[in-house]
Write an enzyme that holds these catalytic residues in place. Structure first.
Site, PDB file in Angstrom:
ATOM      1  N   GLU A 224     -49.968  11.250   3.349  1.00  0.00           N
ATOM      2  CA  GLU A 224     -49.746  12.675   3.596  1.00  0.00           C
ATOM      3  C   GLU A 224     -49.193  12.936   4.988  1.00  0.00           C
ATOM      4  OE1 GLU A 224     -50.778  15.467   1.326  1.00  0.00           O
ATOM      5  OE2 GLU A 224     -50.686  13.858  -0.159  1.00  0.00           O
TER       6      GLU A 224
ATOM      7  N   HIS B  75     -56.946  17.868   4.382  1.00  0.00           N
ATOM      8  CA  HIS B  75     -56.312  17.008   5.384  1.00  0.00           C
ATOM      9  C   HIS B  75     -57.168  16.983   6.638  1.00  0.00           C
ATOM     10  CE1 HIS B  75     -52.127  17.882   3.466  1.00  0.00           C
ATOM     11  NE2 HIS B  75     -52.553  16.690   3.087  1.00  0.00           N
TER      12      HIS B  75
ATOM     13  N   CYS C 282     -49.938  23.046  10.520  1.00  0.00           N
ATOM     14  CA  CYS C 282     -49.239  22.578   9.316  1.00  0.00           C
ATOM     15  C   CYS C 282     -47.730  22.768   9.436  1.00  0.00           C
ATOM     16  CB  CYS C 282     -49.728  23.333   8.079  1.00  0.00           C
ATOM     17  SG  CYS C 282     -51.309  22.764   7.443  1.00  0.00           S
TER      18      CYS C 282
END
EC number: 3.5.3.23
Length: 444
Positions: free
Chosen positions: A174, A249, A368
């Site tokens: 990721e 995350h 993000c």
């Protein structure tokens, strides 16, 4: 050579919508099927980029993916003209149309893992696009992501680009959302790879409700590709229990910068072991481990406000700022904690709130939205200058958004062939503004 960190933010795409595609992302699921505002979202993102550039930080821009992705829909058996492909996908499999129309590439922390030249064996900055195999709508991004990164960081004397890892759950990757770097004033760094599970160790700790998207095997593979030695890396397991609370995350529960690691009490499976390893591999460094206790900020409040999905940036030596979403100010426990934080004797000296509501509602905060790229001056000079934020680029991109983006978008609008044409026209012009060349399939 001393390096400086650049933040490359992803532009919000014209198909910004709330489809609720990300199981395990609480905000994404909460706002599924509601009306989105693509123009507002893109302008909010640009405003954040401009604000950081005005602070004196190096700020770059990354182009979004081309959506709807009719090529992938055709690979899934939908045929005919573009309009027919969109219509049949909407009628037969609306979830596939939604996945192939996702604008989630705006969250460039997931785009790739980046290692600065100070850490790598060949002294170049290394990029590995994330395969994002845990979510179909993101797993189709990495090829174009790689092309965009190669266009922005093109000089092979300074930059090295790798392919994404094999598309298998064992190597679920990721990107920088599970990676951060700590360093001292001399630039000696340690890259922290945070993983959710081990692919080949039955019975090892793992979440039970939501998926662990990053594997240890993926993190180790990226470290090998980047030529990182053992002394430059630490592999830390995220707390499975916190993943099951919606922390999909690591950057939702921890953020690092320079000599500071700011994290929640429940972030890691073995916090003491993490601290010991970081201290051992970064000796002679005044480290600041800022741990937020659960009775100060419960995990639910941290996720709702994205307290840790903030950008921690250095404005001058010994002076860091936390770039936080306005939701932090509106969450009582978080706002009270931030007031106490500024009274502590740490390098975090100020908090600056920014409105990124459109991103927050879809499950991503300020952290993000950016990919961190640390470079020395020679490497920075080799970056495509058309992608670096300044007053002129901000004005051009703001005008571009105003002309091309819709004010509002409902998931049902994804079947509209006019939206596809609008998006392609917008992105074709964008590649000229950013001087990227032909990075999109429809251009090739």
């Amino acid at each position: 050579m001393i390096e400086q960190e650049a933040n490359f933010d992803g532009l919000v795409g014209p198909t910004h919508n709330y489809a609720g595609l990300s199981w395990g992302n609480v905000a994404s699921n909460r706002h599924a099927k509601s009306m989105s505002h693509p123009r507002e979202a893109a302008l909010q993102g640009l405003s954040k980029m401009k604000a950081l550039a005005d602070m004196g930080l190096v700020q770059g821009v990354l182009a979004p993916q081309a959506r709807p992705d009719t090529d992938t829909l055709r690979r899934l058996g939908f045929a005919g003209t573009d309009a027919q492909v969109l219509d049949s996908a909407f009628r037969e499999a609306p979830h596939l149309l939604a996945a192939c129309s996702s604008a989630s590439a705006m969250w460039t922390a997931n785009a790739a893992t980046v290692s600065p030249g100070a850490d790598t064996l060949d002294g170049r900055v290394h990029f590995t696009p994330a395969n994002l195999v845990n979510k179909f709508h993101r797993s189709i991004e990495h090829e174009v992501t790689g092309r965009i990164l190669r266009s922005v960081f093109a000089d092979e004397a300074h930059f090295c680009h790798h392919q994404a890892l094999p598309a298998h759950d064992d190597f679920g990757d990721e990107g920088a959302a599970n990676h951060t770097r700590l360093h001292n004033e001399q630039g000696h760094g340690l890259e922290l790879f945070v993983y959710g599970r081990r692919a080949h160790q039955p019975g090892a700790p793992a979440p039970r409700r939501f998926p662990a998207r990053q594997t240890l095997e993926a993190s180790r593979a990226v470290a090998r590709l980047h030529g990182l030695s053992e002394c430059k890396t630490a592999f830390i397991q995220q707390n499975p229990a916190v993943i099951d609370q919606g922390v999909f995350h690591n950057d939702v529960i921890a953020v690092g910068n320079g000599n500071v690691l700011f994290y929640h009490q429940q972030a890691f499976l073995d916090t003491q072991g993490m601290q010991a390893e970081v201290r051992r591999k970064l000796p002679d460094t005044e480290l600041h481990f800022i741990e937020v206790k659960n009775d100060e900020v419960p995990v639910a409040d941290a996720v709702k406000s994205y307290l840790f999905n903030t950008q921690l940036v250095t404005l001058k030596p010994g002076h860091m700022a936390l770039i936080a979403p306005t939701e932090c100010a509106g969450t009582p426990s978080v706002n009270a904690y931030l007031e106490r934080l500024l009274a502590m004797n740490t390098p975090i000296r100020e908090v600056r709130f920014m409105d990124v509501k459109q991103s927050m509602q879809n499950g991503g905060g300020p952290a993000c939205l950016r990919l961190r790229v640390a470079m020395n001056q020679a490497q920075l000079n080799a970056v495509n200058p058309a992608c670096l934020m300044n007053d002129r680029l901000y004005g051009r991109l703001t005008d571009w958004v105003q002309r091309h983006y819709r004010d509002r978008l409902h998931p049902n609008d994804l079947r509209d062939p006019a939206l596809l044409e609008e998006s392609r026209a917008a992105l074709d012009e964008l590649t000229q503004i950013l001087e990227l060349g032909s990075v999109y399939p429809f251009q090739r």
